[in-house]
Design a protein around this motif. Structure first.
Motif, PDB file in Angstrom:
ATOM      1  N   SER A   1      11.341   0.873   6.654  1.00  0.00           N
ATOM      2  CA  SER A   1      10.575  -0.189   7.316  1.00  0.00           C
ATOM      3  C   SER A   1      11.297  -1.520   7.434  1.00  0.00           C
ATOM      4  O   SER A   1      10.832  -2.386   8.173  1.00  0.00           O
ATOM      5  N   TYR A   2      12.419  -1.713   6.732  1.00  0.00           N
ATOM      6  CA  TYR A   2      12.946  -3.076   6.634  1.00  0.00           C
ATOM      7  C   TYR A   2      13.312  -3.670   7.993  1.00  0.00           C
ATOM      8  O   TYR A   2      13.043  -4.850   8.267  1.00  0.00           O
ATOM      9  N   SER A   3      13.912  -2.860   8.883  1.00  0.00           N
ATOM     10  CA  SER A   3      14.282  -3.407  10.195  1.00  0.00           C
ATOM     11  C   SER A   3      13.036  -3.687  11.029  1.00  0.00           C
ATOM     12  O   SER A   3      13.011  -4.644  11.822  1.00  0.00           O
TER      13      SER A   3
ATOM     14  N   SER B   1      17.271  -8.241   8.282  1.00  0.00           N
ATOM     15  CA  SER B   1      18.601  -7.802   8.681  1.00  0.00           C
ATOM     16  C   SER B   1      19.175  -6.876   7.618  1.00  0.00           C
ATOM     17  O   SER B   1      18.644  -6.786   6.496  1.00  0.00           O
ATOM     18  N   ASN B   2      20.259  -6.203   7.959  1.00  0.00           N
ATOM     19  CA  ASN B   2      20.920  -5.341   6.977  1.00  0.00           C
ATOM     20  C   ASN B   2      21.352  -6.144   5.754  1.00  0.00           C
ATOM     21  O   ASN B   2      21.221  -5.687   4.613  1.00  0.00           O
ATOM     22  N   SER B   3      21.878  -7.351   6.004  1.00  0.00           N
ATOM     23  CA  SER B   3      22.350  -8.185   4.896  1.00  0.00           C
ATOM     24  C   SER B   3      21.206  -8.631   4.000  1.00  0.00           C
ATOM     25  O   SER B   3      21.336  -8.662   2.769  1.00  0.00           O
ATOM     26  N   GLU B   4      20.057  -8.970   4.593  1.00  0.00           N
ATOM     27  CA  GLU B   4      18.909  -9.411   3.796  1.00  0.00           C
ATOM     28  C   GLU B   4      18.364  -8.267   2.941  1.00  0.00           C
ATOM     29  O   GLU B   4      18.016  -8.476   1.778  1.00  0.00           O
ATOM     30  N   ALA B   5      18.286  -7.076   3.536  1.00  0.00           N
ATOM     31  CA  ALA B   5      17.821  -5.927   2.759  1.00  0.00           C
ATOM     32  C   ALA B   5      18.789  -5.614   1.625  1.00  0.00           C
ATOM     33  O   ALA B   5      18.378  -5.358   0.479  1.00  0.00           O
ATOM     34  N   MET B   6      20.086  -5.647   1.916  1.00  0.00           N
ATOM     35  CA  MET B   6      21.081  -5.367   0.879  1.00  0.00           C
ATOM     36  C   MET B   6      21.051  -6.438  -0.212  1.00  0.00           C
ATOM     37  O   MET B   6      21.237  -6.131  -1.400  1.00  0.00           O
ATOM     38  N   LEU B   7      20.797  -7.675   0.177  1.00  0.00           N
ATOM     39  CA  LEU B   7      20.714  -8.747  -0.812  1.00  0.00           C
ATOM     40  C   LEU B   7      19.598  -8.469  -1.816  1.00  0.00           C
ATOM     41  O   LEU B   7      19.786  -8.618  -3.035  1.00  0.00           O
ATOM     42  N   MET B   8      18.425  -8.026  -1.334  1.00  0.00           N
ATOM     43  CA  MET B   8      17.329  -7.746  -2.253  1.00  0.00           C
ATOM     44  C   MET B   8      17.620  -6.515  -3.110  1.00  0.00           C
ATOM     45  O   MET B   8      17.229  -6.463  -4.277  1.00  0.00           O
ATOM     46  N   LEU B   9      18.321  -5.550  -2.560  1.00  0.00           N
ATOM     47  CA  LEU B   9      18.723  -4.398  -3.371  1.00  0.00           C
ATOM     48  C   LEU B   9      19.696  -4.820  -4.468  1.00  0.00           C
ATOM     49  O   LEU B   9      19.636  -4.314  -5.601  1.00  0.00           O
ATOM     50  N   GLN B  10      20.580  -5.754  -4.149  1.00  0.00           N
ATOM     51  CA  GLN B  10      21.512  -6.262  -5.168  1.00  0.00           C
ATOM     52  C   GLN B  10      20.758  -7.028  -6.254  1.00  0.00           C
ATOM     53  O   GLN B  10      21.108  -6.951  -7.443  1.00  0.00           O
ATOM     54  N   MET B  11      19.719  -7.747  -5.859  1.00  0.00           N
ATOM     55  CA  MET B  11      18.901  -8.450  -6.852  1.00  0.00           C
ATOM     56  C   MET B  11      18.212  -7.447  -7.777  1.00  0.00           C
ATOM     57  O   MET B  11      18.092  -7.683  -8.981  1.00  0.00           O
TER      58      MET B  11
ATOM     59  N   TYR C   1      13.515 -13.342 -10.218  1.00  0.00           N
ATOM     60  CA  TYR C   1      13.119 -13.034  -8.862  1.00  0.00           C
ATOM     61  C   TYR C   1      12.030 -11.953  -8.869  1.00  0.00           C
ATOM     62  O   TYR C   1      12.051 -11.025  -9.670  1.00  0.00           O
ATOM     63  N   ASN C   2      11.106 -12.112  -7.968  1.00  0.00           N
ATOM     64  CA  ASN C   2      10.020 -11.148  -7.802  1.00  0.00           C
ATOM     65  C   ASN C   2      10.044 -10.691  -6.346  1.00  0.00           C
ATOM     66  O   ASN C   2       9.863 -11.488  -5.429  1.00  0.00           O
ATOM     67  N   TRP C   3      10.289  -9.399  -6.100  1.00  0.00           N
ATOM     68  CA  TRP C   3      10.349  -8.875  -4.734  1.00  0.00           C
ATOM     69  C   TRP C   3       9.116  -8.046  -4.382  1.00  0.00           C
ATOM     70  O   TRP C   3       9.157  -7.215  -3.486  1.00  0.00           O
ATOM     71  N   SER C   4       8.006  -8.295  -5.064  1.00  0.00           N
ATOM     72  CA  SER C   4       6.780  -7.547  -4.760  1.00  0.00           C
ATOM     73  C   SER C   4       6.269  -7.851  -3.352  1.00  0.00           C
ATOM     74  O   SER C   4       5.573  -7.034  -2.749  1.00  0.00           O
ATOM     75  N   GLY C   5       6.615  -9.042  -2.832  1.00  0.00           N
ATOM     76  CA  GLY C   5       6.221  -9.373  -1.462  1.00  0.00           C
ATOM     77  C   GLY C   5       6.820  -8.412  -0.457  1.00  0.00           C
ATOM     78  O   GLY C   5       6.160  -8.022   0.527  1.00  0.00           O
ATOM     79  N   TRP C   6       8.084  -8.017  -0.694  1.00  0.00           N
ATOM     80  CA  TRP C   6       8.724  -7.029   0.175  1.00  0.00           C
ATOM     81  C   TRP C   6       7.987  -5.696   0.092  1.00  0.00           C
ATOM     82  O   TRP C   6       7.694  -5.069   1.104  1.00  0.00           O
ATOM     83  N   LEU C   7       7.663  -5.283  -1.126  1.00  0.00           N
ATOM     84  CA  LEU C   7       6.945  -4.027  -1.321  1.00  0.00           C
ATOM     85  C   LEU C   7       5.583  -4.054  -0.628  1.00  0.00           C
ATOM     86  O   LEU C   7       5.161  -3.073   0.000  1.00  0.00           O
TER      87      LEU C   7
ATOM     88  N   HIS D   1       2.092  -2.297   3.881  1.00  0.00           N
ATOM     89  CA  HIS D   1       1.198  -2.579   4.999  1.00  0.00           C
ATOM     90  C   HIS D   1       1.748  -1.976   6.286  1.00  0.00           C
ATOM     91  O   HIS D   1       1.002  -1.392   7.081  1.00  0.00           O
ATOM     92  N   TRP D   2       3.067  -2.147   6.488  1.00  0.00           N
ATOM     93  CA  TRP D   2       3.686  -1.573   7.687  1.00  0.00           C
ATOM     94  C   TRP D   2       3.547  -0.056   7.674  1.00  0.00           C
ATOM     95  O   TRP D   2       3.226   0.557   8.697  1.00  0.00           O
ATOM     96  N   HIS D   3       3.780   0.547   6.511  1.00  0.00           N
ATOM     97  CA  HIS D   3       3.721   2.008   6.402  1.00  0.00           C
ATOM     98  C   HIS D   3       2.315   2.510   6.724  1.00  0.00           C
ATOM     99  O   HIS D   3       2.154   3.506   7.446  1.00  0.00           O
ATOM    100  N   ALA D   4       1.299   1.830   6.203  1.00  0.00           N
ATOM    101  CA  ALA D   4      -0.083   2.249   6.454  1.00  0.00           C
ATOM    102  C   ALA D   4      -0.427   2.133   7.934  1.00  0.00           C
ATOM    103  O   ALA D   4      -1.053   3.023   8.515  1.00  0.00           O
ATOM    104  N   GLU D   5      -0.011   1.037   8.564  1.00  0.00           N
ATOM    105  CA  GLU D   5      -0.281   0.851   9.986  1.00  0.00           C
ATOM    106  C   GLU D   5       0.493   1.866  10.824  1.00  0.00           C
ATOM    107  O   GLU D   5      -0.019   2.399  11.814  1.00  0.00           O
ATOM    108  N   HIS D   6       1.738   2.134  10.411  1.00  0.00           N
ATOM    109  CA  HIS D   6       2.567   3.110  11.120  1.00  0.00           C
ATOM    110  C   HIS D   6       1.921   4.495  11.074  1.00  0.00           C
ATOM    111  O   HIS D   6       1.864   5.202  12.090  1.00  0.00           O
ATOM    112  N   ARG D   7       1.420   4.883   9.908  1.00  0.00           N
ATOM    113  CA  ARG D   7       0.764   6.181   9.770  1.00  0.00           C
ATOM    114  C   ARG D   7      -0.517   6.238  10.600  1.00  0.00           C
ATOM    115  O   ARG D   7      -0.837   7.266  11.200  1.00  0.00           O
TER     116      ARG D   7
END
Length: 227
Positions: free
Chosen positions: A31-33, A38-48, A106-112, A117-123
């Motif tokens: 869902s990230y895109s 961006s790819n860099s933003e997603a990778m940044l959170m994975l690095q965190m 850092y708390n990345w629960s907002g991303w989750l 929400h996107w996943h539920a709407e997509h389904r």
């Protein structure tokens, strides 16, 4: 695979197991895109996540993240600001249970949350598309109903007209016999249109008419001027 390659592979796998890793839900990767990351933003959170879960560094500095990502510190700072502004990450204060010192993490629960929400709407949209694209099963009598309309109209029915007939059957729960009789009444009146037939059916519905026999009695009374 020869022995040398196998040894190198085994050594690499053993090292990877010792290093540990992080669990990343496929929902985040899927869902990230779509969320505008961006790819860099997603990778940044994975690095965190990697810093926090594997290296136990819960508040890595922009310099540490820049070194890990191979990007300028300014770029890291800009991405962190954007991610916090749009609610993908936040900074929590907490008391270290060992040292008793107040720290930040850092708390990345907002991303989750946004990904879920996107996943539920997509389904939901997928299921809606599946339902709309699924052909409506028709009995032989239903097929005859559509054929009768086309015969009286002297042409093929439009998609909108087919939907109207389907709605009479599925939503309004009119029987095929009642619909056919309404069609005959419209032909008799010289007002052959879907709107006029719908008005006939609505009138019968208001008078709780559920059979062709009742419709015939109602129509005869109307024509006799006793209504």
């Amino acid at each position: 695979m020869n022995d040398e390659i196998w040894k190198a592979y085994s050594h690499g796998m053993a090292a990877a197991m010792q290093e540990g890793g992080i669990y990343v839900s496929s929902m985040l990767l899927h869902s990230y895109s779509q969320l505008g990351l961006s790819n860099s933003e997603a990778m940044l959170m994975l690095q965190m996540m990697q810093f926090a879960q594997v290296e136990h560094i819960e508040f890595p500095t922009p310099e540490q993240l820049a070194d890990r990502m191979g990007l300028p510190v300014q770029d890291i700072g800009a991405m962190l600001s954007r991610l916090m502004r749009d609610g993908y990450i936040s900074i929590d204060d907490f008391i270290d249970p060992v040292s008793g010192v107040q720290s930040e993490r850092y708390n990345w629960s907002g991303w989750l949350l946004q990904a879920s929400h996107w996943h539920a709407e997509h389904r939901r949209m997928q299921k809606k598309q599946e339902r709309s694209s699924r052909p409506r099963p028709q009995s032989s009598s239903s097929s005859q109903l559509f054929s009768s309309f086309e015969q009286e109209f002297g042409r093929l029915l439009s998609p909108m007209e087919c939907e109207t007939i389907s709605a009479w059957l599925d939503q309004d729960r009119y029987t095929e016999e009642i619909i056919l009789f309404a069609l005959k009444e419209a032909v008799f009146a010289g007002k052959l249109s879907m709107r006029y037939i719908d008005r006939i059916l609505m009138e019968w519905g208001r008078n709780r008419i559920t059979s062709v026999e009742e419709a015939k009695v109602h129509t005869q009374k109307f024509r006799a001027g006793r209504l």
